[in-house]
Design a protein around this motif. Structure first.
Motif, PDB file in Angstrom:
ATOM      1  N   ALA A 104      -5.923  -8.874  -0.563  1.00 21.81           N
ATOM      2  CA  ALA A 104      -5.417 -10.212  -0.240  1.00 21.81           C
ATOM      3  C   ALA A 104      -6.473 -11.272  -0.541  1.00 21.81           C
ATOM      4  CB  ALA A 104      -5.012 -10.276   1.228  1.00 21.81           C
ATOM      5  N   GLU A 105      -7.737 -10.948  -0.283  1.00 19.83           N
ATOM      6  CA  GLU A 105      -8.809 -11.899  -0.555  1.00 19.83           C
ATOM      7  C   GLU A 105      -8.987 -12.096  -2.067  1.00 19.83           C
ATOM      8  OE1 GLU A 105     -12.838 -12.805   1.793  1.00 19.83           O
ATOM      9  OE2 GLU A 105     -12.694 -10.764   1.043  1.00 19.83           O
ATOM     10  N   ALA A 107      -6.614 -11.803  -4.301  1.00 17.02           N
ATOM     11  CA  ALA A 107      -5.486 -12.648  -4.722  1.00 17.02           C
ATOM     12  C   ALA A 107      -5.778 -14.112  -4.403  1.00 17.02           C
ATOM     13  CB  ALA A 107      -4.200 -12.187  -4.041  1.00 17.02           C
ATOM     14  N   HIS A 108      -6.333 -14.368  -3.229  1.00 13.32           N
ATOM     15  CA  HIS A 108      -6.672 -15.744  -2.840  1.00 13.32           C
ATOM     16  C   HIS A 108      -7.701 -16.339  -3.803  1.00 13.32           C
ATOM     17  CE1 HIS A 108      -7.549 -19.245  -0.407  1.00 13.32           C
ATOM     18  NE2 HIS A 108      -8.825 -18.935  -0.474  1.00 13.32           N
ATOM     19  N   ASP A 119       1.553 -17.222  -7.744  1.00 12.27           N
ATOM     20  CA  ASP A 119       1.945 -15.905  -7.226  1.00 12.27           C
ATOM     21  C   ASP A 119       2.506 -14.966  -8.297  1.00 12.27           C
ATOM     22  OD1 ASP A 119       1.118 -16.112  -4.547  1.00 12.27           O
ATOM     23  OD2 ASP A 119       2.939 -17.196  -3.991  1.00 12.27           O
TER      24      ASP A 119
END
Length: 157
Positions: A104-105, A107-108, A119
């Motif tokens: 998730a990090e 992707a951020h 996205d």
């Protein structure tokens, strides 16, 4: 062009002709970044626009003679980082100092730094290039970078 070898000019001509959809010896400047990438020149959209690309179809046409100096200049440019530079940047997020970071990090980071991705683009990158997350949600970011830089990647079906 004096700084391009004859085989480079011929490679450029062959690729240029692929993007010349009308056969009139011109390409739409909208496709400039794609044409440069087809010639193995890593270029951001921003760099392409600084060199004559447009955001919309039909705004500007480029001849082969217009394209060659652009190709030459962008090819010489230092606007591309090496894998070592990218790895060094991702180490900031490597809390365990073991070559991994949270998916998730990651992707951020991809959505917020540099040339920002959305996205669907993140999903495409993860599908094509990302190693599986471990049981704690961590990804080996060096493997991801190597996969991305090894491209081109087939489009999702």
């Amino acid at each position: 062009m004096a700084d391009l070898k004859s085989y480079e000019v011929e490679e450029c001509r062959a690729s240029f002709e692929v993007y010349d959809s009308t056969g009139e010896g011109k390409i739409d400047a909208f496709y400039l970044a794609s044409l440069l990438r087809a010639l193995d020149v890593c270029v951001t959209e921003d760099t392409a626009q600084k060199n004559g690309a447009t955001k919309k179809l039909g705004e500007k046409m480029l001849t082969f003679e217009d394209f060659l100096p652009i190709y030459s200049a962008v090819k010489k440019g230092k606007d591309v980082g090496l894998i070592e530079d990218l790895l060094e940047g991702l180490k900031v997020y490597d809390k365990n100092e073991n070559g991994t970071m949270m998916g998730a990090e990651l992707a951020h980071v991809l959505m917020s730094l540099g040339e920002k991705l959305d996205d669907p683009q993140i999903d495409e990158i993860f599908t094509a290039c990302c190693p599986p997350e471990d049981e704690d949600g961590y990804i080996k970011y060096e493997t991801l970078l190597k996969n991305i830089l090894a491209g081109p990647h087939p489009e999702s079906k």
